[in-house]
Design a protein around this motif. Structure first.
Motif, PDB file in Angstrom:
ATOM      1  N   PRO A  89       0.833  -1.206   0.000  1.00 30.97           N
ATOM      2  CA  PRO A  89       0.000   0.000   0.000  1.00 30.97           C
ATOM      3  C   PRO A  89       0.867   1.255   0.000  1.00 30.97           C
ATOM      4  O   PRO A  89       1.974   1.255   0.552  1.00 30.97           O
ATOM      5  N   SER A  90       0.369   2.303  -0.620  1.00 32.87           N
ATOM      6  CA  SER A  90       1.081   3.584  -0.582  1.00 32.87           C
ATOM      7  C   SER A  90       1.058   4.158   0.825  1.00 32.87           C
ATOM      8  O   SER A  90       2.045   4.722   1.301  1.00 32.87           O
ATOM      9  N   THR A  91      -0.077   4.020   1.496  1.00 27.64           N
ATOM     10  CA  THR A  91      -0.199   4.371   2.913  1.00 27.64           C
ATOM     11  C   THR A  91      -1.117   3.335   3.560  1.00 27.64           C
ATOM     12  O   THR A  91      -1.835   2.613   2.877  1.00 27.64           O
ATOM     13  N   GLY A  92      -1.097   3.280   4.877  1.00 30.06           N
ATOM     14  CA  GLY A  92      -1.963   2.357   5.587  1.00 30.06           C
ATOM     15  C   GLY A  92      -1.283   1.025   5.876  1.00 30.06           C
ATOM     16  O   GLY A  92      -0.136   0.785   5.484  1.00 30.06           O
ATOM     17  N   LYS A  93      -2.016   0.143   6.541  1.00 28.36           N
ATOM     18  CA  LYS A  93      -1.464  -1.122   7.009  1.00 28.36           C
ATOM     19  C   LYS A  93      -2.390  -2.287   6.663  1.00 28.36           C
ATOM     20  O   LYS A  93      -3.601  -2.125   6.559  1.00 28.36           O
ATOM     21  N   VAL A  94      -1.785  -3.479   6.507  1.00 29.64           N
ATOM     22  CA  VAL A  94      -2.525  -4.727   6.345  1.00 29.64           C
ATOM     23  C   VAL A  94      -2.200  -5.608   7.539  1.00 29.64           C
ATOM     24  O   VAL A  94      -1.028  -5.872   7.819  1.00 29.64           O
ATOM     25  N   TRP A  95      -3.233  -6.043   8.253  1.00 30.13           N
ATOM     26  CA  TRP A  95      -3.059  -6.896   9.432  1.00 30.13           C
ATOM     27  C   TRP A  95      -3.684  -8.254   9.177  1.00 30.13           C
ATOM     28  O   TRP A  95      -4.727  -8.359   8.529  1.00 30.13           O
ATOM     29  N   PHE A  96      -3.027  -9.294   9.710  1.00 26.96           N
ATOM     30  CA  PHE A  96      -3.562 -10.650   9.601  1.00 26.96           C
ATOM     31  C   PHE A  96      -3.281 -11.386  10.893  1.00 26.96           C
ATOM     32  O   PHE A  96      -2.176 -11.328  11.419  1.00 26.96           O
ATOM     33  N   ARG A  97      -4.286 -12.057  11.436  1.00 23.12           N
ATOM     34  CA  ARG A  97      -4.171 -12.748  12.726  1.00 23.12           C
ATOM     35  C   ARG A  97      -3.635 -11.821  13.814  1.00 23.12           C
ATOM     36  O   ARG A  97      -2.817 -12.202  14.663  1.00 23.12           O
ATOM     37  N   GLY A  98      -4.072 -10.577  13.794  1.00 24.27           N
ATOM     38  CA  GLY A  98      -3.709  -9.653  14.854  1.00 24.27           C
ATOM     39  C   GLY A  98      -2.314  -9.086  14.778  1.00 24.27           C
ATOM     40  O   GLY A  98      -1.839  -8.479  15.738  1.00 24.27           O
ATOM     41  N   ARG A  99      -1.629  -9.260  13.625  1.00 20.83           N
ATOM     42  CA  ARG A  99      -0.299  -8.660  13.508  1.00 20.83           C
ATOM     43  C   ARG A  99      -0.133  -7.969  12.161  1.00 20.83           C
ATOM     44  O   ARG A  99      -0.773  -8.325  11.174  1.00 20.83           O
ATOM     45  N   ASP A 100       0.754  -7.004  12.149  1.00 20.21           N
ATOM     46  CA  ASP A 100       1.017  -6.215  10.957  1.00 20.21           C
ATOM     47  C   ASP A 100       1.831  -7.041   9.967  1.00 20.21           C
ATOM     48  O   ASP A 100       2.950  -7.448  10.258  1.00 20.21           O
ATOM     49  N   VAL A 101       1.265  -7.304   8.788  1.00 25.23           N
ATOM     50  CA  VAL A 101       1.970  -8.067   7.752  1.00 25.23           C
ATOM     51  C   VAL A 101       2.235  -7.212   6.515  1.00 25.23           C
ATOM     52  O   VAL A 101       2.526  -7.742   5.445  1.00 25.23           O
ATOM     53  N   THR A 102       2.148  -5.889   6.679  1.00 28.51           N
ATOM     54  CA  THR A 102       2.267  -4.992   5.532  1.00 28.51           C
ATOM     55  C   THR A 102       3.541  -5.241   4.738  1.00 28.51           C
ATOM     56  O   THR A 102       3.525  -5.274   3.510  1.00 28.51           O
ATOM     57  N   GLY A 103       4.648  -5.435   5.412  1.00 25.62           N
ATOM     58  CA  GLY A 103       5.920  -5.630   4.710  1.00 25.62           C
ATOM     59  C   GLY A 103       6.312  -7.078   4.515  1.00 25.62           C
ATOM     60  O   GLY A 103       7.415  -7.362   4.028  1.00 25.62           O
ATOM     61  N   LEU A 104       5.415  -8.015   4.857  1.00 28.73           N
ATOM     62  CA  LEU A 104       5.758  -9.434   4.739  1.00 28.73           C
ATOM     63  C   LEU A 104       5.756  -9.864   3.278  1.00 28.73           C
ATOM     64  O   LEU A 104       4.782  -9.632   2.551  1.00 28.73           O
ATOM     65  N   PRO A 105       6.838 -10.488   2.785  1.00 28.05           N
ATOM     66  CA  PRO A 105       6.878 -10.905   1.375  1.00 28.05           C
ATOM     67  C   PRO A 105       5.746 -11.873   1.051  1.00 28.05           C
ATOM     68  O   PRO A 105       5.311 -12.655   1.901  1.00 28.05           O
ATOM     69  N   VAL A 106       5.311 -11.821  -0.177  1.00 30.16           N
ATOM     70  CA  VAL A 106       4.184 -12.656  -0.586  1.00 30.16           C
ATOM     71  C   VAL A 106       4.490 -14.142  -0.424  1.00 30.16           C
ATOM     72  O   VAL A 106       3.600 -14.950  -0.149  1.00 30.16           O
ATOM     73  N   GLN A 107       5.775 -14.511  -0.570  1.00 31.33           N
ATOM     74  CA  GLN A 107       6.126 -15.921  -0.434  1.00 31.33           C
ATOM     75  C   GLN A 107       5.874 -16.451   0.970  1.00 31.33           C
ATOM     76  O   GLN A 107       5.766 -17.658   1.176  1.00 31.33           O
ATOM     77  N   ARG A 108       5.812 -15.564   1.951  1.00 31.45           N
ATOM     78  CA  ARG A 108       5.625 -15.988   3.338  1.00 31.45           C
ATOM     79  C   ARG A 108       4.181 -15.841   3.789  1.00 31.45           C
ATOM     80  O   ARG A 108       3.882 -15.993   4.973  1.00 31.45           O
ATOM     81  N   ARG A 109       3.282 -15.547   2.869  1.00 30.65           N
ATOM     82  CA  ARG A 109       1.857 -15.463   3.199  1.00 30.65           C
ATOM     83  C   ARG A 109       1.149 -16.697   2.658  1.00 30.65           C
ATOM     84  O   ARG A 109       1.409 -17.130   1.538  1.00 30.65           O
ATOM     85  N   ASN A 110       0.266 -17.234   3.439  1.00 37.93           N
ATOM     86  CA  ASN A 110      -0.457 -18.432   3.026  1.00 37.93           C
ATOM     87  C   ASN A 110      -1.682 -18.010   2.212  1.00 37.93           C
ATOM     88  O   ASN A 110      -2.820 -18.059   2.686  1.00 37.93           O
ATOM     89  N   VAL A 111      -1.401 -17.575   0.977  1.00 38.68           N
ATOM     90  CA  VAL A 111      -2.423 -16.982   0.115  1.00 38.68           C
ATOM     91  C   VAL A 111      -2.442 -17.684  -1.233  1.00 38.68           C
ATOM     92  O   VAL A 111      -1.390 -18.048  -1.763  1.00 38.68           O
ATOM     93  N   SER A 112      -3.633 -17.893  -1.784  1.00 36.42           N
ATOM     94  CA  SER A 112      -3.785 -18.390  -3.155  1.00 36.42           C
ATOM     95  C   SER A 112      -4.591 -17.373  -3.946  1.00 36.42           C
ATOM     96  O   SER A 112      -5.505 -16.743  -3.406  1.00 36.42           O
ATOM     97  N   MET A 113      -4.266 -17.236  -5.233  1.00 34.17           N
ATOM     98  CA  MET A 113      -5.008 -16.307  -6.084  1.00 34.17           C
ATOM     99  C   MET A 113      -5.284 -16.962  -7.423  1.00 34.17           C
ATOM    100  O   MET A 113      -4.402 -17.560  -8.033  1.00 34.17           O
ATOM    101  N   VAL A 114      -6.532 -16.873  -7.870  1.00 32.10           N
ATOM    102  CA  VAL A 114      -6.961 -17.423  -9.154  1.00 32.10           C
ATOM    103  C   VAL A 114      -7.466 -16.267 -10.011  1.00 32.10           C
ATOM    104  O   VAL A 114      -8.324 -15.496  -9.574  1.00 32.10           O
ATOM    105  N   TYR A 115      -6.945 -16.176 -11.228  1.00 36.51           N
ATOM    106  CA  TYR A 115      -7.322 -15.100 -12.143  1.00 36.51           C
ATOM    107  C   TYR A 115      -8.341 -15.602 -13.161  1.00 36.51           C
ATOM    108  O   TYR A 115      -8.597 -16.801 -13.271  1.00 36.51           O
TER     109      TYR A 115
END
Length: 372
Positions: A89-115
Protein backbone atom coordinates in the motif's frame (compact mmCIF):
# COMPACT_ATOMS: atom_id res chain seq x y z
CA UNK A 1 24.61 -18.51 -9.28
CA UNK A 2 22.74 -15.46 -10.51
CA UNK A 3 19.47 -14.59 -8.80
CA UNK A 4 16.45 -15.62 -10.86
CA UNK A 5 12.88 -14.40 -11.13
CA UNK A 6 9.81 -16.25 -12.28
CA UNK A 7 6.06 -15.92 -12.53
CA UNK A 8 4.15 -18.79 -11.00
CA UNK A 9 0.46 -19.54 -11.60
CA UNK A 10 -0.54 -17.55 -8.53
CA UNK A 11 0.92 -14.49 -10.26
CA UNK A 12 3.56 -13.91 -7.59
CA UNK A 13 6.63 -12.24 -9.07
CA UNK A 14 9.66 -11.88 -6.85
CA UNK A 15 13.45 -12.00 -7.35
CA UNK A 16 15.09 -15.04 -5.86
CA UNK A 17 11.87 -17.04 -5.72
CA UNK A 18 13.75 -20.22 -6.64
CA UNK A 19 15.76 -19.90 -3.46
CA UNK A 20 12.79 -19.87 -1.08
CA UNK A 21 13.78 -21.95 1.94
CA UNK A 22 11.39 -24.51 3.40
CA UNK A 23 12.02 -23.08 6.87
CA UNK A 24 10.41 -19.86 5.65
CA UNK A 25 7.51 -21.63 3.98
CA UNK A 26 4.10 -19.99 3.97
CA UNK A 27 2.74 -23.35 5.09
CA UNK A 28 4.44 -23.26 8.48
CA UNK A 29 2.63 -21.64 11.40
CA UNK A 30 4.44 -20.93 14.64
CA UNK A 31 3.09 -20.32 18.13
CA UNK A 32 -0.51 -20.49 19.37
CA UNK A 33 -3.25 -20.07 16.78
CA UNK A 34 -4.89 -16.66 16.80
CA UNK A 35 -8.39 -15.89 15.58
CA UNK A 36 -8.06 -15.33 11.86
CA UNK A 37 -9.09 -12.04 10.30
CA UNK A 38 -7.75 -9.94 7.46
CA UNK A 39 -7.80 -6.20 8.12
CA UNK A 40 -7.09 -3.32 5.79
CA UNK A 41 -6.44 -0.21 7.85
CA UNK A 42 -6.74 3.02 5.87
CA UNK A 43 -4.83 1.55 2.93
CA UNK A 44 -4.36 3.51 -0.27
CA UNK A 45 -2.70 2.72 -3.59
CA UNK A 46 -1.34 5.38 -5.89
CA UNK A 47 0.67 5.26 -9.11
CA UNK A 48 2.04 8.71 -9.76
CA UNK A 49 -0.91 11.10 -9.84
CA UNK A 50 -3.41 8.25 -10.30
CA UNK A 51 -5.25 6.97 -7.25
CA UNK A 52 -6.26 3.32 -7.64
CA UNK A 53 -7.50 2.84 -4.08
CA UNK A 54 -8.70 5.70 -1.88
CA UNK A 55 -8.38 5.35 1.93
CA UNK A 56 -10.03 2.01 2.68
CA UNK A 57 -10.65 0.11 5.91
CA UNK A 58 -12.13 -3.37 5.74
CA UNK A 59 -12.21 -6.41 8.06
CA UNK A 60 -12.85 -9.92 6.72
CA UNK A 61 -13.56 -12.70 9.21
CA UNK A 62 -12.42 -16.31 9.32
CA UNK A 63 -14.54 -18.65 7.22
CA UNK A 64 -16.29 -15.82 5.39
CA UNK A 65 -17.17 -15.62 1.70
CA UNK A 66 -16.76 -12.03 0.51
CA UNK A 67 -17.63 -10.54 -2.86
CA UNK A 68 -15.99 -7.45 -4.35
CA UNK A 69 -18.64 -6.06 -6.70
CA UNK A 70 -17.89 -3.27 -9.14
CA UNK A 71 -17.47 -2.32 -12.76
CA UNK A 72 -14.22 -2.78 -14.67
CA UNK A 73 -11.49 -0.49 -13.24
CA UNK A 74 -13.40 0.07 -9.99
CA UNK A 75 -10.41 -1.18 -7.97
CA UNK A 76 -11.23 -4.86 -7.35
CA UNK A 77 -7.93 -6.30 -8.59
CA UNK A 78 -5.88 -3.58 -6.87
CA UNK A 79 -7.61 -4.34 -3.58
CA UNK A 80 -6.92 -8.07 -3.99
CA UNK A 81 -3.26 -7.44 -4.74
CA UNK A 82 -3.01 -5.44 -1.51
CA UNK A 83 -4.64 -8.31 0.40
CA UNK A 84 -2.25 -10.84 -1.13
CA UNK A 85 0.88 -8.78 -0.62
CA UNK A 86 1.60 -8.67 -4.35
CA UNK A 87 1.83 -4.90 -4.03
CA UNK A 88 2.47 -2.70 -1.00
CA UNK A 89 0.00 0.00 0.00
CA UNK A 90 1.08 3.58 -0.58
CA UNK A 91 -0.20 4.37 2.91
CA UNK A 92 -1.96 2.36 5.59
CA UNK A 93 -1.46 -1.12 7.01
CA UNK A 94 -2.53 -4.73 6.35
CA UNK A 95 -3.06 -6.90 9.43
CA UNK A 96 -3.56 -10.65 9.60
CA UNK A 97 -4.17 -12.75 12.73
CA UNK A 98 -3.71 -9.65 14.85
CA UNK A 99 -0.30 -8.66 13.51
CA UNK A 100 1.02 -6.21 10.96
CA UNK A 101 1.97 -8.07 7.75
CA UNK A 102 2.27 -4.99 5.53
CA UNK A 103 5.92 -5.63 4.71
CA UNK A 104 5.76 -9.43 4.74
CA UNK A 105 6.88 -10.90 1.38
CA UNK A 106 4.18 -12.66 -0.59
CA UNK A 107 6.13 -15.92 -0.43
CA UNK A 108 5.63 -15.99 3.34
CA UNK A 109 1.86 -15.46 3.20
CA UNK A 110 -0.46 -18.43 3.03
CA UNK A 111 -2.42 -16.98 0.11
CA UNK A 112 -3.79 -18.39 -3.15
CA UNK A 113 -5.01 -16.31 -6.08
CA UNK A 114 -6.96 -17.42 -9.15
CA UNK A 115 -7.32 -15.10 -12.14
CA UNK A 116 -9.84 -15.06 -14.97
CA UNK A 117 -7.07 -16.26 -17.30
CA UNK A 118 -6.28 -19.97 -17.17
CA UNK A 119 -2.87 -19.77 -15.52
CA UNK A 120 -1.26 -23.20 -15.17
CA UNK A 121 2.20 -24.69 -15.69
CA UNK A 122 1.97 -25.71 -19.38
CA UNK A 123 4.70 -28.37 -19.19
CA UNK A 124 3.17 -30.22 -16.22
CA UNK A 125 0.26 -32.63 -16.09
CA UNK A 126 -2.95 -31.67 -14.35
CA UNK A 127 -1.85 -33.85 -11.44
CA UNK A 128 1.49 -32.07 -11.13
CA UNK A 129 -0.14 -28.64 -11.49
CA UNK A 130 -2.46 -29.38 -8.59
CA UNK A 131 0.27 -31.01 -6.50
CA UNK A 132 2.85 -28.24 -7.04
CA UNK A 133 2.09 -26.20 -3.85
CA UNK A 134 2.34 -29.37 -1.75
CA UNK A 135 5.72 -30.27 -3.26
CA UNK A 136 6.99 -26.78 -2.44
CA UNK A 137 5.78 -27.33 1.13
CA UNK A 138 7.75 -30.61 1.32
CA UNK A 139 4.82 -32.95 1.96
CA UNK A 140 5.26 -36.69 1.51
CA UNK A 141 4.24 -38.59 -1.62
CA UNK A 142 1.33 -40.44 -0.01
CA UNK A 143 -0.19 -37.30 1.51
CA UNK A 144 0.16 -35.48 -1.81
CA UNK A 145 -1.58 -38.32 -3.64
CA UNK A 146 -4.45 -38.39 -1.15
CA UNK A 147 -5.03 -34.64 -1.26
CA UNK A 148 -4.79 -34.39 -5.05
CA UNK A 149 -7.29 -37.23 -5.43
CA UNK A 150 -9.77 -35.58 -3.06
CA UNK A 151 -9.69 -32.17 -4.69
CA UNK A 152 -9.74 -33.70 -8.18
CA UNK A 153 -12.89 -35.60 -7.25
CA UNK A 154 -14.49 -32.42 -5.93
CA UNK A 155 -13.81 -30.61 -9.21
CA UNK A 156 -14.41 -33.64 -11.44
CA UNK A 157 -10.86 -33.65 -12.78
CA UNK A 158 -9.93 -37.30 -12.09
CA UNK A 159 -10.15 -38.39 -15.78
CA UNK A 160 -7.87 -35.47 -16.77
CA UNK A 161 -5.06 -35.91 -14.23
CA UNK A 162 -2.58 -37.22 -16.79
CA UNK A 163 -3.31 -34.55 -19.39
CA UNK A 164 -1.48 -31.30 -19.88
CA UNK A 165 -3.28 -27.92 -19.82
CA UNK A 166 -3.19 -27.58 -23.63
CA UNK A 167 -5.31 -30.73 -23.87
CA UNK A 168 -8.07 -29.30 -21.66
CA UNK A 169 -11.10 -27.14 -22.35
CA UNK A 170 -11.23 -23.66 -20.87
CA UNK A 171 -13.47 -24.83 -18.05
CA UNK A 172 -11.16 -27.72 -17.20
CA UNK A 173 -8.15 -25.41 -17.15
CA UNK A 174 -9.92 -23.07 -14.75
CA UNK A 175 -10.94 -26.02 -12.58
CA UNK A 176 -7.27 -26.99 -12.43
CA UNK A 177 -6.30 -23.50 -11.27
CA UNK A 178 -9.05 -23.56 -8.63
CA UNK A 179 -7.97 -27.04 -7.50
CA UNK A 180 -4.42 -25.78 -6.96
CA UNK A 181 -5.77 -22.94 -4.83
CA UNK A 182 -7.94 -25.32 -2.80
CA UNK A 183 -5.30 -27.97 -2.17
CA UNK A 184 -2.89 -25.45 -0.74
CA UNK A 185 -5.21 -25.05 2.25
CA UNK A 186 -4.56 -21.32 2.19
CA UNK A 187 -5.69 -18.90 4.86
CA UNK A 188 -6.80 -16.44 2.16
CA UNK A 189 -8.17 -17.47 -1.25
CA UNK A 190 -8.59 -14.68 -3.80
CA UNK A 191 -10.67 -15.29 -6.93
CA UNK A 192 -10.37 -12.46 -9.45
CA UNK A 193 -13.31 -12.89 -11.86
CA UNK A 194 -12.38 -16.58 -12.33
CA UNK A 195 -15.46 -17.40 -14.44
CA UNK A 196 -15.42 -14.38 -16.76
CA UNK A 197 -13.82 -16.17 -19.72
CA UNK A 198 -15.93 -19.33 -19.54
CA UNK A 199 -18.92 -20.06 -21.73
CA UNK A 200 -22.39 -19.72 -20.24
CA UNK A 201 -22.91 -23.38 -19.36
CA UNK A 202 -19.56 -23.81 -17.61
CA UNK A 203 -19.98 -20.50 -15.82
CA UNK A 204 -23.36 -21.56 -14.42
CA UNK A 205 -21.94 -24.93 -13.40
CA UNK A 206 -19.02 -23.47 -11.47
CA UNK A 207 -21.20 -20.78 -9.91
CA UNK A 208 -23.23 -23.55 -8.33
CA UNK A 209 -20.13 -25.45 -7.20
CA UNK A 210 -18.03 -22.68 -5.65
CA UNK A 211 -20.08 -22.08 -2.46
CA UNK A 212 -20.09 -25.84 -1.83
CA UNK A 213 -16.33 -26.09 -2.33
CA UNK A 214 -15.64 -23.46 0.31
CA UNK A 215 -18.36 -24.45 2.78
CA UNK A 216 -16.94 -25.42 6.16
CA UNK A 217 -13.42 -24.14 5.42
CA UNK A 218 -11.75 -21.66 7.76
CA UNK A 219 -10.24 -19.76 4.83
CA UNK A 220 -11.20 -16.18 4.07
CA UNK A 221 -12.52 -16.24 0.49
CA UNK A 222 -12.67 -13.09 -1.63
CA UNK A 223 -14.41 -13.22 -5.02
CA UNK A 224 -14.32 -10.31 -7.48
CA UNK A 225 -17.08 -9.85 -10.04
CA UNK A 226 -18.78 -7.24 -12.19
CA UNK A 227 -22.11 -9.09 -12.01
CA UNK A 228 -24.68 -8.37 -9.26
CA UNK A 229 -26.36 -11.71 -9.99
CA UNK A 230 -23.16 -13.53 -8.93
CA UNK A 231 -23.02 -11.61 -5.66
CA UNK A 232 -26.65 -12.51 -4.92
CA UNK A 233 -26.07 -16.14 -5.85
CA UNK A 234 -23.06 -16.53 -3.55
CA UNK A 235 -24.59 -14.63 -0.62
CA UNK A 236 -22.12 -14.05 2.20
CA UNK A 237 -20.83 -10.48 2.35
CA UNK A 238 -20.43 -7.93 -0.43
CA UNK A 239 -18.31 -4.80 -0.75
CA UNK A 240 -19.52 -2.51 -3.53
CA UNK A 241 -16.73 -0.55 -5.23
CA UNK A 242 -16.80 2.61 -7.32
CA UNK A 243 -13.67 4.33 -8.63
CA UNK A 244 -11.39 2.93 -5.95
CA UNK A 245 -13.77 3.45 -3.03
CA UNK A 246 -15.86 0.96 -1.08
CA UNK A 247 -19.33 2.48 -0.97
CA UNK A 248 -20.83 -0.15 1.36
CA UNK A 249 -19.90 -3.47 2.99
CA UNK A 250 -22.13 -5.97 4.74
CA UNK A 251 -24.41 -8.95 4.20
CA UNK A 252 -25.15 -9.26 0.50
CA UNK A 253 -28.92 -9.44 0.86
CA UNK A 254 -29.01 -6.38 3.12
CA UNK A 255 -26.95 -4.26 0.73
CA UNK A 256 -29.19 -5.27 -2.17
CA UNK A 257 -32.36 -4.45 -0.24
CA UNK A 258 -31.07 -1.35 1.56
CA UNK A 259 -28.28 0.35 -0.40
CA UNK A 260 -26.73 3.17 1.59
CA UNK A 261 -26.65 5.58 -1.34
CA UNK A 262 -27.32 6.02 -5.03
CA UNK A 263 -23.87 4.80 -6.11
CA UNK A 264 -24.32 1.52 -4.24
CA UNK A 265 -27.77 1.02 -5.78
CA UNK A 266 -26.31 1.60 -9.25
CA UNK A 267 -23.41 -0.81 -8.69
CA UNK A 268 -25.84 -3.44 -7.41
CA UNK A 269 -28.27 -3.35 -10.34
CA UNK A 270 -28.14 -5.16 -13.67
CA UNK A 271 -29.85 -4.07 -15.91
CA UNK A 272 -29.17 -0.48 -14.73
CA UNK A 273 -31.51 0.92 -12.13
CA UNK A 274 -34.07 3.47 -13.42
CA UNK A 275 -33.53 6.96 -12.00
CA UNK A 276 -35.83 9.97 -12.17
CA UNK A 277 -36.47 13.24 -10.29
CA UNK A 278 -39.67 13.13 -8.21
CA UNK A 279 -41.47 15.34 -5.73
CA UNK A 280 -43.10 14.06 -2.54
CA UNK A 281 -46.16 15.95 -1.36
CA UNK A 282 -47.98 14.48 1.58
CA UNK A 283 -48.96 10.87 0.87
CA UNK A 284 -48.16 11.12 -2.87
CA UNK A 285 -45.08 10.94 -5.08
CA UNK A 286 -45.21 12.84 -8.37
CA UNK A 287 -43.11 12.06 -11.42
CA UNK A 288 -43.60 14.97 -13.83
CA UNK A 289 -47.01 16.55 -14.16
CA UNK A 290 -49.10 13.47 -14.82
CA UNK A 291 -47.72 10.45 -12.95
CA UNK A 292 -48.64 10.08 -9.28
CA UNK A 293 -48.81 7.20 -6.85
CA UNK A 294 -49.15 6.71 -3.12
CA UNK A 295 -45.90 6.68 -1.16
CA UNK A 296 -44.96 3.25 0.14
CA UNK A 297 -43.61 2.49 3.59
CA UNK A 298 -40.03 3.35 2.62
CA UNK A 299 -41.03 6.87 1.55
CA UNK A 300 -43.87 7.58 3.98
CA UNK A 301 -41.57 9.07 6.60
CA UNK A 302 -39.70 11.38 4.24
CA UNK A 303 -40.15 15.13 4.45
CA UNK A 304 -41.91 16.73 1.51
CA UNK A 305 -39.57 17.90 -1.22
CA UNK A 306 -37.57 16.92 -4.29
CA UNK A 307 -35.82 13.54 -4.50
CA UNK A 308 -34.24 11.14 -6.97
CA UNK A 309 -36.14 7.87 -7.13
CA UNK A 310 -34.49 4.59 -8.10
CA UNK A 311 -36.67 1.75 -9.38
CA UNK A 312 -35.09 -1.56 -10.28
CA UNK A 313 -36.00 -2.90 -13.74
CA UNK A 314 -37.81 -5.98 -12.42
CA UNK A 315 -40.29 -3.61 -10.70
CA UNK A 316 -41.18 -1.95 -13.99
CA UNK A 317 -43.59 -3.80 -16.27
CA UNK A 318 -45.62 -3.16 -19.45
CA UNK A 319 -48.40 -5.34 -18.01
CA UNK A 320 -50.86 -3.55 -15.73
CA UNK A 321 -50.47 -4.98 -12.20
CA UNK A 322 -53.02 -5.03 -9.43
CA UNK A 323 -52.65 -2.64 -6.52
CA UNK A 324 -50.73 0.61 -6.08
CA UNK A 325 -48.76 1.38 -9.26
CA UNK A 326 -47.95 4.52 -11.20
CA UNK A 327 -48.41 4.51 -14.98
CA UNK A 328 -46.01 6.31 -17.29
CA UNK A 329 -46.10 6.66 -21.06
CA UNK A 330 -43.13 6.33 -23.38
CA UNK A 331 -41.80 4.81 -26.58
CA UNK A 332 -39.95 1.54 -27.15
CA UNK A 333 -36.23 1.87 -27.98
CA UNK A 334 -35.24 -1.81 -28.12
CA UNK A 335 -36.48 -5.18 -26.88
CA UNK A 336 -34.21 -8.04 -25.78
CA UNK A 337 -36.02 -11.38 -25.47
CA UNK A 338 -34.20 -14.28 -23.78
CA UNK A 339 -37.13 -16.70 -23.87
CA UNK A 340 -37.99 -16.63 -20.19
CA UNK A 341 -37.98 -12.85 -19.86
CA UNK A 342 -37.96 -9.61 -21.84
CA UNK A 343 -35.71 -6.61 -21.22
CA UNK A 344 -37.33 -3.59 -22.81
CA UNK A 345 -35.70 -0.17 -23.10
CA UNK A 346 -38.05 2.81 -23.24
CA UNK A 347 -37.65 6.52 -23.89
CA UNK A 348 -39.51 8.47 -21.22
CA UNK A 349 -39.30 12.18 -22.06
CA UNK A 350 -35.66 11.91 -23.14
CA UNK A 351 -34.71 9.62 -20.25
CA UNK A 352 -34.08 5.88 -20.81
CA UNK A 353 -35.91 3.42 -18.57
CA UNK A 354 -35.56 -0.35 -18.54
CA UNK A 355 -38.19 -3.00 -17.80
CA UNK A 356 -37.14 -6.56 -16.95
CA UNK A 357 -40.26 -8.68 -16.96
CA UNK A 358 -41.14 -12.37 -17.21
CA UNK A 359 -42.47 -13.74 -20.48
CA UNK A 360 -42.22 -12.63 -24.10
CA UNK A 361 -43.25 -9.06 -24.91
CA UNK A 362 -42.39 -8.44 -28.60
CA UNK A 363 -42.97 -4.69 -28.63
CA UNK A 364 -42.13 -2.83 -31.85
CA UNK A 365 -39.31 -0.30 -31.82
CA UNK A 366 -40.79 3.21 -31.79
CA UNK A 367 -44.21 2.00 -30.61
CA UNK A 368 -46.00 3.88 -27.87
CA UNK A 369 -46.17 1.90 -24.61
CA UNK A 370 -47.26 2.34 -21.04
CA UNK A 371 -45.14 1.22 -18.10
CA UNK A 372 -46.33 0.52 -14.57
Amino acid sequence: MAEKSFINPEGMVRPGAYRLQRSRSIFRREGPRRAMSLELKDVTKRAGDNVHIHPTSLTLAEGSFNVLLGTTLSGKTSLMQLMAGLVAPSTGKVWFRGRDVTGLPVQRRNVSMVYQQFINYPNLSVYENIASPLRVAGLGRREIEDRVRKVAELLRLVPMLKRRPAELSGGQQQRTAIARALIKDSDVILLDEPLANLDYKLREELRDELPRLFAGRSAIVVYATTEPTEALLFGGNTATLHQGRITQFGKTSEIYRRPADLLTAQVFSDPPINLAPVVKRGPEIALGDTVRWRAGRSAAGLADGAYTIGIRPHLVTPAAPAGNAGAIDGRVLVTEISGSESVIHFDIGGRTWVSQTAGIHPLEVGAAARLY
